[in-house]
Motif scaffolding. Structure first.
Motif, PDB file in Angstrom:
ATOM      1  N   TRP A 112     -10.045 -18.741   4.445  1.00 51.18           N
ATOM      2  CA  TRP A 112      -9.217 -17.571   4.175  1.00 51.18           C
ATOM      3  C   TRP A 112      -8.354 -17.830   2.950  1.00 51.18           C
ATOM      4  O   TRP A 112      -7.521 -18.746   2.943  1.00 51.18           O
ATOM      5  N   SER A 214      -3.430 -11.618  13.240  1.00 48.41           N
ATOM      6  CA  SER A 214      -4.553 -12.503  12.956  1.00 48.41           C
ATOM      7  C   SER A 214      -5.863 -11.753  13.180  1.00 48.41           C
ATOM      8  O   SER A 214      -6.000 -10.984  14.132  1.00 48.41           O
ATOM      9  N   ASN A 216      -9.152 -13.440  12.557  1.00 51.14           N
ATOM     10  CA  ASN A 216     -10.296 -14.327  12.742  1.00 51.14           C
ATOM     11  C   ASN A 216      -9.781 -15.746  12.914  1.00 51.14           C
ATOM     12  O   ASN A 216      -8.578 -16.005  12.801  1.00 51.14           O
ATOM     13  N   GLU A 217     -10.687 -16.659  13.185  1.00 48.90           N
ATOM     14  CA  GLU A 217     -10.357 -18.083  13.219  1.00 48.90           C
ATOM     15  C   GLU A 217     -11.008 -18.738  12.000  1.00 48.90           C
ATOM     16  O   GLU A 217     -12.176 -18.489  11.702  1.00 48.90           O
ATOM     17  N   ILE A 221      -7.327 -22.464   5.569  1.00 51.11           N
ATOM     18  CA  ILE A 221      -6.491 -21.357   5.109  1.00 51.11           C
ATOM     19  C   ILE A 221      -5.748 -21.817   3.867  1.00 51.11           C
ATOM     20  O   ILE A 221      -5.041 -22.837   3.889  1.00 51.11           O
ATOM     21  N   LEU A 241       1.573 -17.034  11.740  1.00 54.22           N
ATOM     22  CA  LEU A 241       0.301 -16.325  11.621  1.00 54.22           C
ATOM     23  C   LEU A 241      -0.813 -17.282  11.214  1.00 54.22           C
ATOM     24  O   LEU A 241      -1.908 -17.281  11.801  1.00 54.22           O
ATOM     25  N   SER A 245      -4.217 -18.715  13.373  1.00 54.46           N
ATOM     26  CA  SER A 245      -5.526 -18.367  12.825  1.00 54.46           C
ATOM     27  C   SER A 245      -6.359 -19.587  12.444  1.00 54.46           C
ATOM     28  O   SER A 245      -7.519 -19.427  12.042  1.00 54.46           O
TER      29      SER A 245
END
Length: 282
Positions: A112, A214, A216-217, A221, A241, A245
């Motif tokens: 992410w 959140s 998704n996992e 990040i 957050l 996640s």
């Protein structure tokens, strides 16, 4: 003392104008910058006001409320500073170190880019994944704050006029070979687009770090470019957050080290001493 009064009054008026502008953005458009670092916001707003040739922040507010182009210009000004490809050698070095460790163990790893600084930041990550032989099975989620920014990102191209500058960035960050090899040159010879097999691994989406939950996992990040803009309360909210996640043993990239007194710090171990890149351990 009396001589100080006009400047103090002007300062308090500008603070009120700024507060009203941020309230207007939130009430009319749903974008909440009230929890951002106020000095940072003030500097960006004043710079835009001067660039547009406006006398006051109130004049800017009037333009923002009645002119869509000015509104989008303000959103871009308040957003994360734009990034060029491979513009931060330390960030690229940490990515090279951590991609394999973070992603090789996952069947379909996800990364992410929170408040992605530009399409070029996402392209940098896609190229590094390709070099680590991770691109075919890794999904990059690049989120931006507004629909206009989303459209800009989805239709972005590489200006060939800046290729020498970007190639120099690439070489400085340890890149080998030619950066252009990862792009297809358009028929006009003036622009290039990321090769489809790499561009297809990037999912662009509109997402608001301030208000959204959140979605998704992730195994990694990258939030280090967005976090400096946040005030203390908002920063705490966004870190929670990210924590909610991130997958077990995932990597979290921050702008500065976690405070030892932060309850989240017990979940993480630094990847390297004196760096703000962490591996989740709990």
């Amino acid at each position: 003392m009396a001589a100080l009064m006009p400047s103090l009054l002007a300062s308090s008026v500008e603070e009120l104008e700024l507060e009203l502008l941020l309230q207007a953005l939130y009430q009319c458009h749903g974008y909440d910058f009230r929890g951002y670092d106020r000095a940072m916001v003030a500097g960006k707003v004043q710079a835009l006001r001067l660039r547009l040739g406006l006398a006051t922040i109130s004049a800017l507010q009037s333009r923002v409320l009645h002119d869509g182009e000015t509104y989008n210009t303000l959103l871009r000004a308040l957003y994360v500073a734009p990034a060029l490809m491979f513009d931060d050698p330390l960030e690229v070095s940490m990515l090279r170190r951590s991609l394999g460790v973070s992603l090789h163990g996952a069947a379909l790893p996800r990364v992410w880019l929170a408040d992605c600084a530009s399409p070029q930041q996402a392209w940098t990550l896609a190229i590094l994944l390709e070099q680590e032989q991770l691109a075919p099975r890794t999904e990059i989620y690049a989120t931006v704050a507004s629909d206009t920014m989303l459209a800009d990102a989805q239709h972005a191209s590489l200006p060939m006029a800046r290729l020498d500058e970007l190639q120099a960035n690439y070489a400085r960050s340890g890149g080998v070979g030619k950066l252009i090899d990862y792009f297809d040159i358009d028929a006009d010879g003036l622009h290039a687009t990321l090769k489809p097999q790499l561009a297809g691994r990037i999912t662009w989406a509109q997402y608001n770090l301030v208000t959204d939950a959140s979605f998704n996992e992730f195994q990694m990040i990258l939030g280090q470019r967005a976090l400096p803009d946040f005030g203390p309360a908002l920063r705490k909210r966004v870190l929670q957050l990210f924590d909610g996640s991130l997958a077990p043993f995932g990597t979290l990239a921050l702008d500065r080290p976690l405070d030892d007194h932060d309850p989240l710090s017990r979940h993480y171990k630094p990847l390297l001493a004196n760096q703000s890149w962490y591996k989740r351990v709990a």
